[in-house]
Enzyme design. Structure first.
Site, PDB file in Angstrom:
ATOM      1  N   MET A  33       1.211  -1.053   0.051  1.00  0.00           N
ATOM      2  CA  MET A  33      -0.711  -0.039   0.281  1.00  0.00           C
ATOM      3  C   MET A  33       0.825   1.222  -0.251  1.00  0.00           C
ATOM      4  SD  MET A  33      -3.353  -0.972   2.286  1.00  0.00           S
ATOM      5  CE  MET A  33      -2.355  -0.868   3.374  1.00  0.00           C
ATOM      6  N   LEU A  36       6.912   3.091   1.479  1.00  0.00           N
ATOM      7  CA  LEU A  36       7.628   1.924   1.176  1.00  0.00           C
ATOM      8  C   LEU A  36       9.290   2.028   2.637  1.00  0.00           C
ATOM      9  CD1 LEU A  36       8.173   1.692  -1.830  1.00  0.00           C
ATOM     10  CD2 LEU A  36       6.135   0.186  -0.410  1.00  0.00           C
ATOM     11  N   HIS A  40       9.104  -3.331   3.431  1.00  0.00           N
ATOM     12  CA  HIS A  40       8.850  -3.886   2.178  1.00  0.00           C
ATOM     13  C   HIS A  40       9.920  -3.610   0.917  1.00  0.00           C
ATOM     14  CE1 HIS A  40       5.442  -0.071   3.192  1.00  0.00           C
ATOM     15  NE2 HIS A  40       4.774  -1.897   2.753  1.00  0.00           N
ATOM     16  N   GLN A  64     -10.896  -2.891   2.131  1.00  0.00           N
ATOM     17  CA  GLN A  64      -9.832  -3.678   3.085  1.00  0.00           C
ATOM     18  C   GLN A  64      -9.750  -2.766   4.245  1.00  0.00           C
ATOM     19  OE1 GLN A  64      -6.393  -4.341   1.325  1.00  0.00           O
ATOM     20  NE2 GLN A  64      -4.955  -3.771   3.068  1.00  0.00           N
ATOM     21  N   ASP A 153       2.316  -9.859   9.132  1.00  0.00           N
ATOM     22  CA  ASP A 153       1.138  -9.596   9.242  1.00  0.00           C
ATOM     23  C   ASP A 153       0.831 -11.113   8.572  1.00  0.00           C
ATOM     24  OD1 ASP A 153      -0.360  -6.636   8.226  1.00  0.00           O
ATOM     25  OD2 ASP A 153       1.501  -7.061   7.129  1.00  0.00           O
ATOM     26  N   VAL A 179      10.702  -7.508   9.377  1.00  0.00           N
ATOM     27  CA  VAL A 179      12.001  -6.298   9.955  1.00  0.00           C
ATOM     28  C   VAL A 179      11.702  -5.393  10.457  1.00  0.00           C
ATOM     29  CG1 VAL A 179      13.145  -4.640   8.388  1.00  0.00           C
ATOM     30  CG2 VAL A 179      12.659  -6.810   7.306  1.00  0.00           C
ATOM     31  N   ARG A 190       2.498   2.685   9.217  1.00  0.00           N
ATOM     32  CA  ARG A 190       1.437   3.411  10.111  1.00  0.00           C
ATOM     33  C   ARG A 190       2.152   3.708  11.056  1.00  0.00           C
ATOM     34  NH1 ARG A 190      -2.521  -0.880   8.298  1.00  0.00           N
ATOM     35  NH2 ARG A 190      -4.132  -0.057   7.982  1.00  0.00           N
TER      36      ARG A 190
HETATM   37  P1  AMP Z   1       1.685  -2.759   3.714  1.00  0.00           P
HETATM   38  O1  AMP Z   1       2.008  -1.661   2.302  1.00  0.00           O
HETATM   39  O2  AMP Z   1       1.646  -2.620   4.601  1.00  0.00           O
HETATM   40  O3  AMP Z   1       0.078  -3.342   2.941  1.00  0.00           O
HETATM   41  O4  AMP Z   1       2.394  -4.581   3.581  1.00  0.00           O
HETATM   42  C1  AMP Z   1       2.895  -4.714   2.177  1.00  0.00           C
HETATM   43  C2  AMP Z   1       3.968  -6.065   2.575  1.00  0.00           C
HETATM   44  O5  AMP Z   1       4.540  -5.725   3.318  1.00  0.00           O
HETATM   45  C3  AMP Z   1       2.856  -7.096   3.059  1.00  0.00           C
HETATM   46  O6  AMP Z   1       3.011  -8.246   2.841  1.00  0.00           O
HETATM   47  C4  AMP Z   1       3.054  -6.418   4.949  1.00  0.00           C
HETATM   48  O7  AMP Z   1       3.163  -8.068   5.586  1.00  0.00           O
HETATM   49  C5  AMP Z   1       4.361  -6.590   4.546  1.00  0.00           C
HETATM   50  N1  AMP Z   1       5.626  -5.966   5.589  1.00  0.00           N
HETATM   51  C6  AMP Z   1       4.697  -4.569   6.230  1.00  0.00           C
HETATM   52  N2  AMP Z   1       5.805  -4.699   6.978  1.00  0.00           N
HETATM   53  C7  AMP Z   1       6.141  -4.957   7.036  1.00  0.00           C
HETATM   54  C8  AMP Z   1       7.655  -5.825   8.206  1.00  0.00           C
HETATM   55  N3  AMP Z   1       8.233  -4.802   9.200  1.00  0.00           N
HETATM   56  N4  AMP Z   1       8.421  -6.288   7.598  1.00  0.00           N
HETATM   57  C9  AMP Z   1       8.501  -7.042   6.619  1.00  0.00           C
HETATM   58  N5  AMP Z   1       7.215  -7.009   5.766  1.00  0.00           N
HETATM   59  C10 AMP Z   1       6.637  -6.260   6.368  1.00  0.00           C
END
Ligand code: AMP
Length: 285
Positions: A33, A36, A40, A64, A153, A179, A190
């Site tokens: 989303m 970054l 990510h 969502q 997640d 991470v 967030r």
């Molecule tokens: P989001 O942009 O929050 O929807 O996340 C996109 C992808 O990045 C999802 O598969 C998340 O699980 C992954 N993600 C988000 N934060 C982390 C993190 N701290 N470490 C690893 N993957 C992450």
């Protein structure tokens, strides 16, 4: 370094994917989303290593978010995201437009049951239906051979594995580790919406999970007891409203009362503007 393609139509994305496929090169997709961070980028690096071409999708998916959730304040910075991805060596950014992705008469949804009924699913009605619908659309547009999701997640990753298995989708799902910031807080777009005080206290979540993991690895089998300890620690050190703390089976996400095999400790805590989620895997001796 090849030039980063920015694609924002489904047809444009499919044409590019077809061209790559006809050349016999493999495609990796990292759905995001945006806004970054290194979490990510670790997924991006995984794709760069494991596929010939890497596509990152950036889309804050309205489907969502519940009506009272943070869609309008979800952080966005597309210019910075694109610069980060170009620098990393990504091949294409797919940035669908809502008018095309969800036309006024859009009327289909993709839903995984059971796995989505507990934990975040119980508190965010419709959330996972939004996720599985958008992810199905992204797969149809990008036609990836592999797609990479984060363990951060955890429930989402279990739901997507089930989606792909149940609908015989022809791609591999890979899950990359969480991470964290130097103080243990799981990176999240967030986190910028935390107040300064909340940000300072937020690493307590990871400390609570790490202590729970240690207790399991030292032989404590009573999940209720470990949950209470985690709850007490979070109430004292962080505050906020605890949505859930659960110790679950890694695949079924069912709560495990007596720990005798691998589990995941998973939790969600609501602060003023941000809901933090985190989890840790643990294996008893
Ligand atoms: P989001 O942009 O929050 O929807 O996340 C996109 C992808 O990045 C999802 O598969 C998340 O699980 C992954 N993600 C988000 N934060 C982390 C993190 N701290 N470490 C690893 N993957 C992450």
């Amino acid at each position: 370094m090849s030039k980063l393609l920015c694609i924002n139509t489904v047809a444009g994305m499919q044409t590019r994917a077809d061209a790559w496929r006809s050349e016999g090169v493999s495609i990796g997709l990292v759905p995001t989303m945006g806004f970054l961070h290194e979490g990510h980028l670790s997924l991006v690096d995984h794709s760069l290593k494991n596929a010939d071409r890497t596509v990152v999708s950036i889309y804050v998916n309205p489907l969502q978010f519940g009506p009272q959730e943070d869609f309008s304040i979800y952080p966005r910075d597309i210019e910075r995201d694109i610069a980060m991805l170009a620098q990393r060596g990504v091949d294409a950014v797919f940035k669908p437009r809502t008018e095309e992705f969800y036309p006024a008469d859009f009327s289909t949804s993709v839903e995984v049951t059971e796995l989505t009924e507990s934990l975040c699913g119980a508190l965010r009605p419709g959330h996972f239906r939004g996720v599985t619908t958008v992810v199905s659309k992204l797969f149809a547009a990008v036609k990836p051979h592999i797609a990479i999701f984060g363990q951060k997640d955890y429930q989402q990753s279990a739901v997507i594995r089930r989606l792909v298995r149940d609908l015989n989708m022809d791609l591999r799902i890979e899950i990359a580790p969480t991470v964290r910031e130097a103080d243990g807080l799981a990176m999240s777009s967030r986190n910028v919406n935390l107040t300064e005080d909340e940000r300072n206290r937020a690493p307590a979540l990871y400390r609570a999970l790490a202590q729970g993991k240690q207790r399991i690895e030292q032989g404590q089998h009573d999940a209720c007891r470990i949950r209470d300890e985690i709850r007490d620690y979070i109430v004292t050190e962080l505050g906020g409203t605890i949505d859930y703390i659960s110790i679950v089976h890694p695949d079924t996400l069912e709560a495990i009362p007596v720990i005798s095999g691998p589990v995941v400790i998973i939790l969600a805590v609501r602060l003023s503007q941000v809901r933090l989620i985190d989890n840790i895997s643990a294996v008893p001796p």
